[in-house]
Design a protein around this motif. Structure first.
Motif, PDB file in Angstrom:
ATOM      1  N   LEU A  17       0.856  -1.474  -0.194  1.00  0.00           N
ATOM      2  CA  LEU A  17      -0.195   0.039  -0.014  1.00  0.00           C
ATOM      3  C   LEU A  17       0.708   1.269   0.021  1.00  0.00           C
ATOM      4  CD1 LEU A  17      -2.913  -0.828   2.534  1.00  0.00           C
ATOM      5  CD2 LEU A  17      -3.008  -0.854  -0.309  1.00  0.00           C
ATOM      6  N   LEU A  18       2.055   1.240   0.608  1.00  0.00           N
ATOM      7  CA  LEU A  18       2.864   2.313   0.584  1.00  0.00           C
ATOM      8  C   LEU A  18       3.735   2.607  -0.633  1.00  0.00           C
ATOM      9  CD1 LEU A  18       4.342   2.175   4.305  1.00  0.00           C
ATOM     10  CD2 LEU A  18       2.909   3.759   3.462  1.00  0.00           C
ATOM     11  N   VAL A  19       4.060   1.496  -1.381  1.00  0.00           N
ATOM     12  CA  VAL A  19       4.882   1.486  -2.691  1.00  0.00           C
ATOM     13  C   VAL A  19       3.839   1.576  -4.057  1.00  0.00           C
ATOM     14  CG1 VAL A  19       6.187   0.025  -3.979  1.00  0.00           C
ATOM     15  CG2 VAL A  19       6.597   0.022  -1.560  1.00  0.00           C
ATOM     16  N   LEU A  20       2.797   1.072  -3.985  1.00  0.00           N
ATOM     17  CA  LEU A  20       1.715   1.165  -4.749  1.00  0.00           C
ATOM     18  C   LEU A  20       1.585   2.665  -5.521  1.00  0.00           C
ATOM     19  CD1 LEU A  20       0.270  -0.452  -6.896  1.00  0.00           C
ATOM     20  CD2 LEU A  20      -1.747   0.138  -5.239  1.00  0.00           C
ATOM     21  N   PRO A  21       1.444   3.637  -4.691  1.00  0.00           N
ATOM     22  CA  PRO A  21       1.170   5.090  -5.459  1.00  0.00           C
ATOM     23  C   PRO A  21       2.719   5.432  -6.076  1.00  0.00           C
ATOM     24  CG  PRO A  21       0.308   5.218  -3.293  1.00  0.00           C
ATOM     25  CD  PRO A  21       1.166   3.721  -3.457  1.00  0.00           C
ATOM     26  N   VAL A  22       3.669   5.166  -5.654  1.00  0.00           N
ATOM     27  CA  VAL A  22       4.669   5.526  -6.202  1.00  0.00           C
ATOM     28  C   VAL A  22       4.968   4.803  -7.454  1.00  0.00           C
ATOM     29  CG1 VAL A  22       7.358   5.498  -6.013  1.00  0.00           C
ATOM     30  CG2 VAL A  22       6.018   6.092  -3.859  1.00  0.00           C
ATOM     31  N   LEU A  23       4.757   3.631  -7.566  1.00  0.00           N
ATOM     32  CA  LEU A  23       4.711   3.174  -8.894  1.00  0.00           C
ATOM     33  C   LEU A  23       3.890   3.224 -10.015  1.00  0.00           C
ATOM     34  CD1 LEU A  23       5.395  -1.104  -7.347  1.00  0.00           C
ATOM     35  CD2 LEU A  23       6.985   0.240  -8.426  1.00  0.00           C
ATOM     36  N   LEU A  24       2.834   3.712  -9.261  1.00  0.00           N
ATOM     37  CA  LEU A  24       1.680   4.160 -10.371  1.00  0.00           C
ATOM     38  C   LEU A  24       2.142   5.458 -11.082  1.00  0.00           C
ATOM     39  CD1 LEU A  24      -1.732   3.376  -8.796  1.00  0.00           C
ATOM     40  CD2 LEU A  24      -0.627   2.137 -10.744  1.00  0.00           C
ATOM     41  N   VAL A  25       2.824   6.310 -10.367  1.00  0.00           N
ATOM     42  CA  VAL A  25       3.313   7.598 -10.894  1.00  0.00           C
ATOM     43  C   VAL A  25       4.538   7.217 -11.765  1.00  0.00           C
ATOM     44  CG1 VAL A  25       4.651   9.992 -10.000  1.00  0.00           C
ATOM     45  CG2 VAL A  25       2.458   9.133  -8.824  1.00  0.00           C
ATOM     46  N   PHE A  26       5.228   6.355 -11.218  1.00  0.00           N
ATOM     47  CA  PHE A  26       6.403   6.165 -12.266  1.00  0.00           C
ATOM     48  C   PHE A  26       6.035   5.381 -13.667  1.00  0.00           C
ATOM     49  CE2 PHE A  26       9.678   3.081 -13.448  1.00  0.00           C
ATOM     50  CZ  PHE A  26      10.739   4.012 -13.813  1.00  0.00           C
ATOM     51  N   LEU A  27       4.963   4.526 -13.448  1.00  0.00           N
ATOM     52  CA  LEU A  27       4.360   3.818 -14.549  1.00  0.00           C
ATOM     53  C   LEU A  27       3.764   5.088 -15.474  1.00  0.00           C
ATOM     54  CD1 LEU A  27       3.536   1.549 -16.249  1.00  0.00           C
ATOM     55  CD2 LEU A  27       1.354   1.433 -14.966  1.00  0.00           C
ATOM     56  N   GLN A  49      -4.052  11.337 -21.539  1.00  0.00           N
ATOM     57  CA  GLN A  49      -5.492  11.230 -21.383  1.00  0.00           C
ATOM     58  C   GLN A  49      -5.643  10.045 -20.374  1.00  0.00           C
ATOM     59  OE1 GLN A  49      -4.880  11.301 -24.728  1.00  0.00           O
ATOM     60  NE2 GLN A  49      -5.042  13.328 -25.148  1.00  0.00           N
ATOM     61  N   LEU A  50      -4.558   9.258 -20.339  1.00  0.00           N
ATOM     62  CA  LEU A  50      -4.574   7.986 -19.586  1.00  0.00           C
ATOM     63  C   LEU A  50      -4.498   7.963 -18.061  1.00  0.00           C
ATOM     64  CD1 LEU A  50      -5.073   4.734 -19.913  1.00  0.00           C
ATOM     65  CD2 LEU A  50      -2.593   4.460 -20.058  1.00  0.00           C
ATOM     66  N   PHE A  51      -3.305   8.669 -17.790  1.00  0.00           N
ATOM     67  CA  PHE A  51      -2.962   9.080 -16.271  1.00  0.00           C
ATOM     68  C   PHE A  51      -2.831  10.469 -16.128  1.00  0.00           C
ATOM     69  CE2 PHE A  51      -0.773   5.273 -17.399  1.00  0.00           C
ATOM     70  CZ  PHE A  51      -1.123   4.112 -16.602  1.00  0.00           C
ATOM     71  N   ALA A  52      -3.972  11.190 -16.455  1.00  0.00           N
ATOM     72  CA  ALA A  52      -4.014  12.694 -16.517  1.00  0.00           C
ATOM     73  C   ALA A  52      -3.960  13.057 -15.068  1.00  0.00           C
ATOM     74  CB  ALA A  52      -5.308  13.260 -17.105  1.00  0.00           C
ATOM     75  N   PRO A  53      -4.448  12.670 -13.915  1.00  0.00           N
ATOM     76  CA  PRO A  53      -4.367  13.002 -12.489  1.00  0.00           C
ATOM     77  C   PRO A  53      -2.900  13.074 -12.162  1.00  0.00           C
ATOM     78  CG  PRO A  53      -6.150  11.724 -12.563  1.00  0.00           C
ATOM     79  CD  PRO A  53      -5.516  11.512 -13.979  1.00  0.00           C
ATOM     80  N   PHE A  54      -2.297  11.944 -12.521  1.00  0.00           N
ATOM     81  CA  PHE A  54      -0.768  11.716 -12.231  1.00  0.00           C
ATOM     82  C   PHE A  54       0.093  12.827 -13.054  1.00  0.00           C
ATOM     83  CE2 PHE A  54      -2.306   7.765 -10.902  1.00  0.00           C
ATOM     84  CZ  PHE A  54      -2.084   7.800  -9.644  1.00  0.00           C
ATOM     85  N   SER A  55      -0.072  12.876 -14.224  1.00  0.00           N
ATOM     86  CA  SER A  55       0.869  13.470 -15.224  1.00  0.00           C
ATOM     87  C   SER A  55       0.683  15.055 -14.995  1.00  0.00           C
ATOM     88  CB  SER A  55       0.505  13.096 -16.654  1.00  0.00           C
ATOM     89  OG  SER A  55      -0.622  13.252 -17.061  1.00  0.00           O
ATOM     90  N   ASP A  56      -0.475  15.470 -14.778  1.00  0.00           N
ATOM     91  CA  ASP A  56      -1.012  17.036 -14.666  1.00  0.00           C
ATOM     92  C   ASP A  56      -0.219  17.699 -13.512  1.00  0.00           C
ATOM     93  OD1 ASP A  56      -2.694  16.727 -16.856  1.00  0.00           O
ATOM     94  OD2 ASP A  56      -4.551  17.026 -15.645  1.00  0.00           O
ATOM     95  N   LEU A  57       0.143  16.842 -12.574  1.00  0.00           N
ATOM     96  CA  LEU A  57       0.972  17.400 -11.492  1.00  0.00           C
ATOM     97  C   LEU A  57       2.511  17.761 -12.157  1.00  0.00           C
ATOM     98  CD1 LEU A  57       0.426  14.603  -8.653  1.00  0.00           C
ATOM     99  CD2 LEU A  57      -0.813  16.771  -8.889  1.00  0.00           C
ATOM    100  N   PHE A  58       2.904  16.900 -12.801  1.00  0.00           N
ATOM    101  CA  PHE A  58       4.241  17.319 -13.513  1.00  0.00           C
ATOM    102  C   PHE A  58       4.303  18.210 -14.788  1.00  0.00           C
ATOM    103  CE2 PHE A  58       4.254  13.285 -10.995  1.00  0.00           C
ATOM    104  CZ  PHE A  58       5.203  13.520 -10.170  1.00  0.00           C
ATOM    105  N   VAL A  59       3.405  17.919 -15.778  1.00  0.00           N
ATOM    106  CA  VAL A  59       3.526  18.933 -16.897  1.00  0.00           C
ATOM    107  C   VAL A  59       2.258  19.716 -16.962  1.00  0.00           C
ATOM    108  CG1 VAL A  59       4.661  16.803 -17.990  1.00  0.00           C
ATOM    109  CG2 VAL A  59       2.271  16.818 -18.200  1.00  0.00           C
ATOM    110  N   GLY A  60       1.470  19.649 -16.319  1.00  0.00           N
ATOM    111  CA  GLY A  60       0.234  20.825 -16.378  1.00  0.00           C
ATOM    112  C   GLY A  60      -0.998  20.208 -16.965  1.00  0.00           C
ATOM    113  N   VAL A  99       4.726   5.989 -19.509  1.00  0.00           N
ATOM    114  CA  VAL A  99       3.920   5.711 -20.454  1.00  0.00           C
ATOM    115  C   VAL A  99       3.558   7.301 -21.318  1.00  0.00           C
ATOM    116  CG1 VAL A  99       1.189   5.753 -21.088  1.00  0.00           C
ATOM    117  CG2 VAL A  99       2.662   4.011 -19.428  1.00  0.00           C
ATOM    118  N   PHE A 100       3.695   8.174 -20.384  1.00  0.00           N
ATOM    119  CA  PHE A 100       3.488   9.629 -21.167  1.00  0.00           C
ATOM    120  C   PHE A 100       4.908  10.100 -22.011  1.00  0.00           C
ATOM    121  CE2 PHE A 100       4.198  14.113 -20.672  1.00  0.00           C
ATOM    122  CZ  PHE A 100       3.142  14.453 -21.583  1.00  0.00           C
ATOM    123  N   PHE A 101       5.892   9.768 -21.403  1.00  0.00           N
ATOM    124  CA  PHE A 101       7.074  10.268 -21.996  1.00  0.00           C
ATOM    125  C   PHE A 101       7.224   9.127 -23.372  1.00  0.00           C
ATOM    126  CE2 PHE A 101       7.961  12.619 -18.217  1.00  0.00           C
ATOM    127  CZ  PHE A 101       8.016  13.933 -18.690  1.00  0.00           C
ATOM    128  N   GLY A 102       6.944   7.755 -23.118  1.00  0.00           N
ATOM    129  CA  GLY A 102       7.256   7.082 -24.409  1.00  0.00           C
ATOM    130  C   GLY A 102       6.340   7.551 -25.435  1.00  0.00           C
TER     131      GLY A 102
END
Length: 151
Positions: free
Chosen positions: A15-25, A123-134, A29-32
């Motif tokens: 539960l502690l590591v999963l959010p970090v892994l999701l942000v990394f994923l 569009q796939l991970f918008a809540p996570f990626s918006d934190l970094f790229v707007g 995906v976004f930069f790929g």
């Protein structure tokens, strides 16, 4: 009893590591996707510039009545736009330029330049990626210049 405690610890660690892994994923995906789009934009700009750089002098001097650009320039722009049409992305802007003077048909250019621009959003991970790229995403710009070698 000892195995049951370990099971609880493993669940807590997950539960502690999963959010970090999701942000990394999400970042992977976004930069790929961003680099795939950049590769396609670079190829589209290259193909448009290569076509315009090899257009004959006669075609480069041909003007349409009432147009400010030569038909070859419009065709180079169309080539780049059609190559980018397959993307599921936002609007794509293609700018075609001649240097040192504009492509009006009066003077032959020394260089031709094609620029492809677009905003890449996630569009796939918008809540996570918006934190970094707007929420506007990242600006992608592929710029290709070539010497005019018209025969």
């Amino acid at each position: 009893m000892r195995g049951r405690r370990q099971y609880g610890v493993a669940t807590l660690e997950m539960l502690l590591v999963l959010p970090v892994l999701l942000v990394f994923l999400a970042g992977l995906v976004f930069f790929g996707r961003y680099f795939t789009y950049y590769s396609m934009a670079q190829k589209a700009a290259h193909d448009g510039a290569r076509y315009l750089a090899t257009v004959s002098r006669r075609e480069m001097k041909t003007q349409l009545s009432g147009a400010t650009q030569v038909p070859a320039m419009l065709l180079a722009q169309s080539i780049a736009q059609q190559e980018m049409a397959g993307l599921q992305a936002g609007p794509v802007a293609v700018v075609v330029e001649c240097a040192p003077s504009p492509c009006t048909g009066w003077v032959l250019p020394e260089k031709v330049r094609v620029v492809v621009q677009m905003q890449v959003t996630d569009q796939l991970f918008a809540p996570f990626s918006d934190l970094f790229v707007g929420d506007q995403g990242l600006l992608l710009q592929a710029d290709v210049s070539m010497l005019y070698v018209g025969q």
